[in-house]
Design an enzyme around this catalytic site. Structure first.
Site, PDB file in Angstrom:
ATOM      1  N   ASP A   1      49.057  50.942  64.864  1.00 39.16           N
ATOM      2  CA  ASP A   1      50.175  51.292  65.750  1.00 39.16           C
ATOM      3  C   ASP A   1      51.554  51.158  65.108  1.00 39.16           C
ATOM      4  O   ASP A   1      52.565  51.464  65.754  1.00 39.16           O
ATOM      5  CB  ASP A   1      50.098  50.471  67.041  1.00 39.16           C
ATOM      6  CG  ASP A   1      50.114  48.954  66.793  1.00 39.16           C
ATOM      7  OD1 ASP A   1      50.597  48.531  65.726  1.00 39.16           O
ATOM      8  OD2 ASP A   1      49.642  48.212  67.677  1.00 39.16           O
TER       9      ASP A   1
ATOM     10  N   CYS B   1      46.678  75.880  55.240  1.00 35.68           N
ATOM     11  CA  CYS B   1      45.314  76.382  55.482  1.00 35.68           C
ATOM     12  C   CYS B   1      45.178  77.085  56.836  1.00 35.68           C
ATOM     13  O   CYS B   1      44.145  77.692  57.121  1.00 35.68           O
ATOM     14  CB  CYS B   1      44.311  75.227  55.432  1.00 35.68           C
ATOM     15  SG  CYS B   1      44.337  74.347  53.871  1.00 35.68           S
TER      16      CYS B   1
ATOM     17  N   CYS C   1      46.904  72.313  59.185  1.00 35.25           N
ATOM     18  CA  CYS C   1      47.667  72.248  57.939  1.00 35.25           C
ATOM     19  C   CYS C   1      48.469  73.550  57.776  1.00 35.25           C
ATOM     20  O   CYS C   1      47.903  74.645  57.932  1.00 35.25           O
ATOM     21  CB  CYS C   1      46.686  72.074  56.788  1.00 35.25           C
ATOM     22  SG  CYS C   1      47.390  72.373  55.175  1.00 35.25           S
TER      23      CYS C   1
ATOM     24  N   CYS D   1      42.718  70.709  51.923  1.00 37.90           N
ATOM     25  CA  CYS D   1      43.489  70.785  50.668  1.00 37.90           C
ATOM     26  C   CYS D   1      44.226  69.488  50.339  1.00 37.90           C
ATOM     27  O   CYS D   1      44.967  69.428  49.367  1.00 37.90           O
ATOM     28  CB  CYS D   1      44.487  71.940  50.738  1.00 37.90           C
ATOM     29  SG  CYS D   1      45.880  71.607  51.832  1.00 37.90           S
TER      30      CYS D   1
ATOM     31  N   ASN E   1      45.498  46.998  62.930  1.00 33.15           N
ATOM     32  CA  ASN E   1      46.144  47.893  63.900  1.00 33.15           C
ATOM     33  C   ASN E   1      46.736  49.121  63.219  1.00 33.15           C
ATOM     34  O   ASN E   1      47.245  49.055  62.105  1.00 33.15           O
ATOM     35  CB  ASN E   1      47.219  47.140  64.678  1.00 33.15           C
ATOM     36  CG  ASN E   1      46.600  46.001  65.478  1.00 33.15           C
ATOM     37  OD1 ASN E   1      45.378  45.954  65.631  1.00 33.15           O
ATOM     38  ND2 ASN E   1      47.416  45.091  65.967  1.00 33.15           N
TER      39      ASN E   1
ATOM     40  N   THR F   1      42.056  39.309  67.565  1.00 31.59           N
ATOM     41  CA  THR F   1      40.973  40.145  67.026  1.00 31.59           C
ATOM     42  C   THR F   1      39.633  39.519  67.380  1.00 31.59           C
ATOM     43  O   THR F   1      39.520  38.294  67.467  1.00 31.59           O
ATOM     44  CB  THR F   1      41.080  40.310  65.494  1.00 31.59           C
ATOM     45  OG1 THR F   1      39.908  40.980  65.009  1.00 31.59           O
ATOM     46  CG2 THR F   1      41.221  38.990  64.762  1.00 31.59           C
ATOM     47  N   SER F   2      38.619  40.397  67.570  1.00 29.54           N
ATOM     48  CA  SER F   2      37.283  39.867  67.861  1.00 29.54           C
ATOM     49  C   SER F   2      36.497  39.668  66.567  1.00 29.54           C
ATOM     50  O   SER F   2      35.379  39.165  66.592  1.00 29.54           O
ATOM     51  CB  SER F   2      36.535  40.833  68.783  1.00 29.54           C
ATOM     52  OG  SER F   2      36.365  42.085  68.138  1.00 29.54           O
TER      53      SER F   2
ATOM     54  N   HIS G   1      43.176  49.388  58.372  1.00 27.98           N
ATOM     55  CA  HIS G   1      42.563  50.584  58.958  1.00 27.98           C
ATOM     56  C   HIS G   1      43.532  51.765  58.970  1.00 27.98           C
ATOM     57  O   HIS G   1      43.424  52.650  59.812  1.00 27.98           O
ATOM     58  CB  HIS G   1      42.041  50.263  60.369  1.00 27.98           C
ATOM     59  CG  HIS G   1      40.909  49.278  60.358  1.00 27.98           C
ATOM     60  ND1 HIS G   1      40.448  48.618  61.464  1.00 27.98           N
ATOM     61  CD2 HIS G   1      40.121  48.842  59.324  1.00 27.98           C
ATOM     62  CE1 HIS G   1      39.442  47.823  61.127  1.00 27.98           C
ATOM     63  NE2 HIS G   1      39.236  47.936  59.829  1.00 27.98           N
TER      64      HIS G   1
HETATM   65  P1  OAD Z   1      38.972  44.098  69.647  1.00 30.04           P
HETATM   66  O1  OAD Z   1      39.241  44.868  70.882  1.00 30.04           O
HETATM   67  O2  OAD Z   1      37.604  44.088  69.104  1.00 30.04           O
HETATM   68  O3  OAD Z   1      39.405  42.587  69.883  1.00 30.04           O
HETATM   69  C1  OAD Z   1      40.645  42.255  70.436  1.00 30.04           C
HETATM   70  C2  OAD Z   1      40.686  40.769  70.699  1.00 30.04           C
HETATM   71  O4  OAD Z   1      41.989  40.463  71.138  1.00 30.04           O
HETATM   72  C3  OAD Z   1      39.717  40.314  71.775  1.00 30.04           C
HETATM   73  O5  OAD Z   1      39.002  39.172  71.299  1.00 30.04           O
HETATM   74  C4  OAD Z   1      40.620  39.904  72.948  1.00 30.04           C
HETATM   75  O6  OAD Z   1      40.142  38.750  73.596  1.00 30.04           O
HETATM   76  C5  OAD Z   1      41.908  39.590  72.246  1.00 30.04           C
HETATM   77  N1  OAD Z   1      43.118  39.842  73.044  1.00 30.04           N
HETATM   78  C6  OAD Z   1      43.418  40.893  73.834  1.00 30.04           C
HETATM   79  N2  OAD Z   1      44.669  40.782  74.346  1.00 30.04           N
HETATM   80  C7  OAD Z   1      45.173  39.616  73.879  1.00 30.04           C
HETATM   81  C8  OAD Z   1      46.420  38.931  74.022  1.00 30.04           C
HETATM   82  N3  OAD Z   1      47.419  39.417  74.755  1.00 30.04           N
HETATM   83  N4  OAD Z   1      46.560  37.749  73.359  1.00 30.04           N
HETATM   84  C9  OAD Z   1      45.568  37.241  72.612  1.00 30.04           C
HETATM   85  N5  OAD Z   1      44.375  37.838  72.437  1.00 30.04           N
HETATM   86  C10 OAD Z   1      44.181  39.021  73.038  1.00 30.04           C
HETATM   87  O7  OAD Z   1      40.025  44.613  68.563  1.00 30.04           O
HETATM   88  P2  OAD Z   1      40.010  44.415  66.980  1.00 30.04           P
HETATM   89  O8  OAD Z   1      39.407  43.114  66.608  1.00 30.04           O
HETATM   90  O9  OAD Z   1      41.369  44.710  66.494  1.00 30.04           O
HETATM   91  O10 OAD Z   1      38.752  50.006  64.055  1.00 30.04           O
HETATM   92  O11 OAD Z   1      39.030  45.565  66.546  1.00 30.04           O
HETATM   93  C11 OAD Z   1      38.811  45.810  65.181  1.00 30.04           C
HETATM   94  C12 OAD Z   1      38.586  47.263  64.900  1.00 30.04           C
HETATM   95  O12 OAD Z   1      37.569  47.772  65.773  1.00 30.04           O
HETATM   96  C13 OAD Z   1      39.761  48.151  65.191  1.00 30.04           C
HETATM   97  O13 OAD Z   1      40.701  48.168  64.159  1.00 30.04           O
HETATM   98  C14 OAD Z   1      39.116  49.506  65.358  1.00 30.04           C
HETATM   99  C15 OAD Z   1      37.899  49.125  66.140  1.00 30.04           C
HETATM  100  O14 OAD Z   1      36.784  49.886  65.935  1.00 30.04           O
HETATM  101  C16 OAD Z   1      38.843  51.307  63.819  1.00 30.04           C
HETATM  102  O15 OAD Z   1      39.178  52.105  64.634  1.00 30.04           O
HETATM  103  C17 OAD Z   1      38.479  51.691  62.422  1.00 30.04           C
END
Ligand code: OAD
Length: 444
Positions: free
Chosen positions: A236, A288, A285, A264, A234, A341-342, A253
C-alpha cells in the site's frame, strides 16, 4: 530419539480398531475442543489457549517425539486425535479435503502431524528472561539494529482490509463467490485470465496521503537511529506517506509504485493504472495495445500486452533486494518486532527463524500467533501499542491521533499462565480507569 522410535510411535497410532475409550487429554488434563470445519471446509484452530499450545510445544522439545506422542495421544488414536495434536502444536488453519475419521486416511494425517512436529522442532524457543513490557522498552532503548516485520494489520486503521481476519479481504472475496481467494494473486491464473485480478484490484489500491500512528512509530525508530530495516509485506506504500526512508524499507511483496507489461517488460508508473483499476478494466501497455486489439482471433495469450502492478503474486519471486538485504540484516539484527501480520506466508514468515535465536523477538498484533514463540506478545490494536510504548520511551509521535490515544489511557492485562503475554486496550469507561486490570487479574 532415533528415527525408528519416531516410526514406531506413529505406527502405534495406526491401530484404531479398538474403541477409543481413553479421554483426549494431555498430561495437564486439558481437553482439546472438538474439531470443526468452517464454511469453506477448512479446519480452524479450535480456540486452544495460547499457554496450552506453548506447554505442548515445550513438551515436544523437552521430551522428544516419541515421549511427547505417548503423553499427548490416547492409546488407539484416531485421525481426529492426531489432528487435535496438530492444532495443539499451534497450526492455525488446515485444508483437509478428506474424511479425517476414515482409517484409510490415517497416513495422510500422520504426514501432517510429522511436518507440524518438524516445524516446531526447527522453530525458535522463547527466551526465558525477557517477559515484560518494561523488558520491551529497555530492549528498544538499547537496540541499534531493529528489524520491524510488518503486515496488513498495520494499515487496517486506515480502512484497508487485512487478508485473513473474519472481515478481511479473503473473507470478502469468498462472499463474492471466489472459493480460493488466493487465486486472485496467483501469477498463473493472472496469465490465463487477468480480469480475475482486475475485478478486485480496486479493493487493494493504495490509499491517499495517509498513515497511522504505528507507521509514525516505525519512522521514530528510524529517526532515533534504531531501525535496521522495515520488512513490509504491504503493497500500500503507506510507509512512504509516513516518511520512513526508502532505504530502510524492503517491500517484500512489491507494491503499486510501478507496473510492467507482461509481454515486452515496459514499465510504467503505477498511478497510470489507477483509473482503469477503479473501472475494473484491464490496463494495457501503450506499445503492445494496438497489436493486441488487432488480434481478432485471440491467438495471443490472454495476458498479451497487459500491465500488471509490480506486486508479488504467488508463483513469483520476491524482489532481488529482499534476498540481498535479508542475509546481512539477520546477522546485524539486535531486536525483532513483528507487527500486524499472521506470519502465514513464506519466505517472510521464515525471518523469525533466520534471525539468531538469542536475539529477542516481540510481537505486536491483535491476535496471538500460535506457531511462533515471541518473548513478549503485546496483543491489541497496533496504534494503541505504539502509543503506549512511545509514552514509556518518552517519545512523542508525529501523528494527529497521538495525543487522543495517549490521553484515553490503557488497560493492560497480563496473562498469568503465559509469561510475556499482555492484552492492551484503550480505557473505555470511568470504572476501568480506576482499576488496574493487572492487579485485578492477580487477585482473581
Ligand atoms: P494477514 O491478514 O494474514 O494478517 C494480519 C494480522 O494483523 C492478523 O493476525 C490480525 O490479527 C492482525 N491485525 C489486524 N488489524 C490489526 C490492528 N489494527 N492492530 C494489530 N493487529 C492487527 O496479513 P499478512 O500477514 O500481512 O500476500 O499477510 C501476508 C500476505 O498474505 C500478504 O502480503 C498477501 C497475503 O496473501 C500477497 O498478496 C502476495
Amino acid at each position: 530419539m532415533n528415527s525408528n522410535d519416531k516410526k514406531r510411535s506413529f505406527e502405534q497410532t495406526n491401530d484404531n480398531t479398538a474403541s477409543n475409550k481413553i479421554p483426549k487429554t494431555n498430561p495437564k488434563g486439558y481437553r482439546i475442543p472438538k474439531l470443526v470445519r468452517d464454511a469453506n471446509g477448512m479446519f480452524k484452530s479450535p480456540q486452544i489457549p495460547i499457554h496450552e499450545v506453548h506447554l505442548a510445544r515445550k513438551a515436544l522439545r523437552q521430551h522428544g517425539i516419541s515421549e511427547f506422542l505417548n503423553l499427548y495421544l490416547p492409546e488407539n488414536a484416531t485421525g481426529s486425535d492426531l489432528l487435535s495434536v496438530v492444532f495443539l502444536l499451534g497450526r492455525a488453519k488446515l485444508e483437509v479435503g478428506f474424511d479425517i475419521d476414515d482409517s484409510e486416511n490415517l497416513d495422510k494425517i500422520i504426514k501432517i502431524l510429522k511436518s507440524t512436529i518438524n516445524r516446531v522442532l526447527s522453530s525458535r524457543d522463547k527466551l526465558q528472561d525477557i517477559n515484560t513490557i518494561e523488558d520491551t522498552v529497555r530492549l528498544i532503548r538499547e537496540a541499534k539494529n531493529i528489524i520491524v516485520l510488518t503486515g496488513a494489520g498495520i494499515s487496517t486503521s486506515l480502512g484497508i482490509p487485512d487478508f485473513r481476519s473474519d472481515k478481511g479481504l479473503y473473507a470478502q472475496l469468498q462472499e463474492l463467490g471466489i472459493s480460493d481467494p488466493t487465486d486472485v494473486f496467483d501469477l498463473e491464473i493472472f496469465q490465463d485470465d487477468p480480469q480475475i485480478f482486475y475485478n478486485i484490484a480496486h479493493m487493494v489500491l493504495p490509499p491517499g496521503d495517509v498513515y497511522t500512528p504505528l507507521h509514525s512509530f516505525i519512522k521514530k525508530l528510524s529517526e532515533e537511529g534504531k531501525l535496521l530495516r522495515n520488512y513490509t509485506q504491504n503493497i500500500d506504500l503507506v510507509e512512504s506517506n509516513a516518511g520512513i526512508p526508502d532505504d530502510k524499507v524492503i517491500r517484500c511483496h512489491g507494491s503499486f509504485a510501478t507496473a510492467t507489461c507482461q509481454s515486452c517488460d515496459f514499465q510504467v508508473d503505477g498511478h497510470e493504472l489507477y483509473p482503469a483499476i477503479r473501472e475494473k478494466s484491464i490496463p494495457l501497455c501503450p506499445h503492445c495495445k494496438d497489436e493486441r486489439e488487432k488480434d481478432d482471433d485471440a491467438l495471443f495469450p490472454a495476458s498479451f500486452g497487459v500491465l500488471k502492478p509490480d506486486i508479488v503474486f504467488f508463483h513469483e519471486s520476491l524482489p532481488k533486494r529482499f534476498d540481498t538485504s535479508i542475509v546481512e540484516d539477520v546477522k546485524k539484527c539486535d531486536l525483532l518486532i513483528a507487527i500486524g501480520t499472521s506470519l502465514q506466508v513464506a519466505p517472510v514468515s521464515k525471518i523469525v527463524v533466520q534471525v539468531p535465536a538469542s536475539v529477542p523477538q516481540i510481537l505486536i498484533n491483535r491476535d496471538p500467533i500460535l506457531d511462533c514463540e515471541f518473548d513478549v506478545n503485546l496483543l491489541g490494536l497496533c496504534d494503541d501499542v505504539a502509543v503506549l510504548l512511545s509514552e514509556k520511551l518518552g517519545w512523542t509521535l508525529n501523528h494527529e491521533k497521538f495525543n487522543s490515544i495517549k490521553d484515553k489511557g490503557f488497560t493492560v492485562r497480563e496473562d498469568l499462565e503465559e509469561p510475556g503475554l499482555y492484552v492492551i486496550k484503550p480505557k473505555s469507561n470511568a470504572a476501568e480507569e480506576k482499576s488496574d486490570l493487572v492487579e485485578q487479574v492477580k487477585q482473581e
